[in-house]
Scaffold this active site. Structure first.
Site, PDB file in Angstrom:
ATOM      1  N   TYR A  87       0.845  -1.191   0.000  1.00 23.67           N
ATOM      2  CA  TYR A  87       0.000   0.000   0.000  1.00 23.67           C
ATOM      3  C   TYR A  87       0.882   1.243   0.000  1.00 23.67           C
ATOM      4  CZ  TYR A  87      -4.024  -2.978   0.924  1.00 23.67           C
ATOM      5  OH  TYR A  87      -4.998  -3.932   0.829  1.00 23.67           O
ATOM      6  N   GLU A  88       0.421   2.266  -0.714  1.00 27.06           N
ATOM      7  CA  GLU A  88       1.244   3.451  -0.943  1.00 27.06           C
ATOM      8  C   GLU A  88       1.734   4.103   0.345  1.00 27.06           C
ATOM      9  OE1 GLU A  88       0.890   7.682  -3.366  1.00 27.06           O
ATOM     10  OE2 GLU A  88      -0.458   6.036  -3.832  1.00 27.06           O
ATOM     11  N   ALA A  89       0.935   4.016   1.414  1.00 30.15           N
ATOM     12  CA  ALA A  89       1.326   4.635   2.677  1.00 30.15           C
ATOM     13  C   ALA A  89       2.403   3.847   3.412  1.00 30.15           C
ATOM     14  CB  ALA A  89       0.109   4.818   3.582  1.00 30.15           C
TER      15      ALA A  89
END
Length: 252
Positions: free
Chosen positions: A51-53
């Site tokens: 996930y990008e975070a």
């Protein structure tokens, strides 16, 4: 569309089928999450979601609200950050990236920035975020979007994310990694791939969709040769989506 499943559920199962086991994929908010989680719980248990975070390899108990939701770190192998995620792509460790867009052209270039003139647009969208990085550096990208004459366009109002740019060899000439780029585009009508000219071609037509619809709902000509029909969602896939992955019906 059959009353037994929704359009979103069909698109989710089709997208999930494209994810291979033991692959690594960047997951965005919304339907890409559904597809990735469904693949993980069925045929691709060893797929690694990023996930990008910064959530690396999680096993989310149910659908996260966004890429920064704490569930994107649940039972993960690492709680990293955005810098790590982008570094993984730069190093060539990401097999798939899921992207959405407001516009696409025949060669898979995407616009998620503005509709209309840049200085005075009709609509202004959030912009690239990590989409340019994903489209540039992931080994393959899978695009999910709504198809009509305003989204499948001859010329983008703004190029946010590279597809195959001007055609064969253009990505490499621009300095992007060889053998990368969009592989599939999934819409409410079918699944598209790219031919030797790096132009959209029909691969799968969804149930109950007429072949003529493909080009009626596009501003450019899409090649329609031999194709298959997309399989309908199975009872087990629908159970997983409705009872385990998205029991609150956030995305239907």
């Amino acid at each position: 569309m059959s009353e037994e499943y929704t359009s979103t559920e069909l698109l989710t199962t089709v997208a999930a089928s494209l994810i291979e086991d033991e692959s690594t994929l960047i997951v965005g908010t919304g339907m890409p999450m559904l597809a990735a989680m469904l693949a993980q719980r069925t045929h691709a248990p060893d797929a690694t979601m990023i996930y990008e975070a910064g959530g690396i390899g999680p096993e989310a108990p149910e659908l996260p609200i966004s890429v920064g939701d704490e569930r994107t770190f649940h039972r993960g192998v690492k709680a990293a950050g955005m810098h790590d995620v982008m570094s993984f792509m730069s190093a060539g460790f990401v097999d798939y990236g899921f992207l959405g867009a407001a516009q696409i052209d025949r060669r898979g270039n995407l616009n998620s920035t503005v509709i209309g003139d840049w200085e005075c647009p009709t609509v202004r969208f959030p912009g690239s975020g990590g989409a340019n990085d994903i489209g540039s550096l992931a080994n393959e990208t899978i695009v999910t979007m709504h198809q009509d004459e305003t989204s499948f366009v001859e010329e983008l109002d703004f190029r946010t994310t590279p597809g195959y740019l001007e055609g064969p060899g253009a990505r490499e000439e621009a300095g992007l990694p060889a053998e990368t780029g969009p592989r599939h585009v999934i819409t409410q009508y079918g699944v598209y791939g790219f031919d030797e000219n790096r132009e959209l071609t029909l691969e799968f037509l969804h149930p109950d969709v007429e072949e003529t619809t493909i080009n009626e709902e596009s501003s450019f000509q899409i090649h329609v040769g031999e194709y298959d029909r997309s399989p309908e969602p199975s009872a087990e896939q629908l159970r997983l989506l409705r009872d385990e992955i998205d029991p609150r019906g956030v995305i239907r």
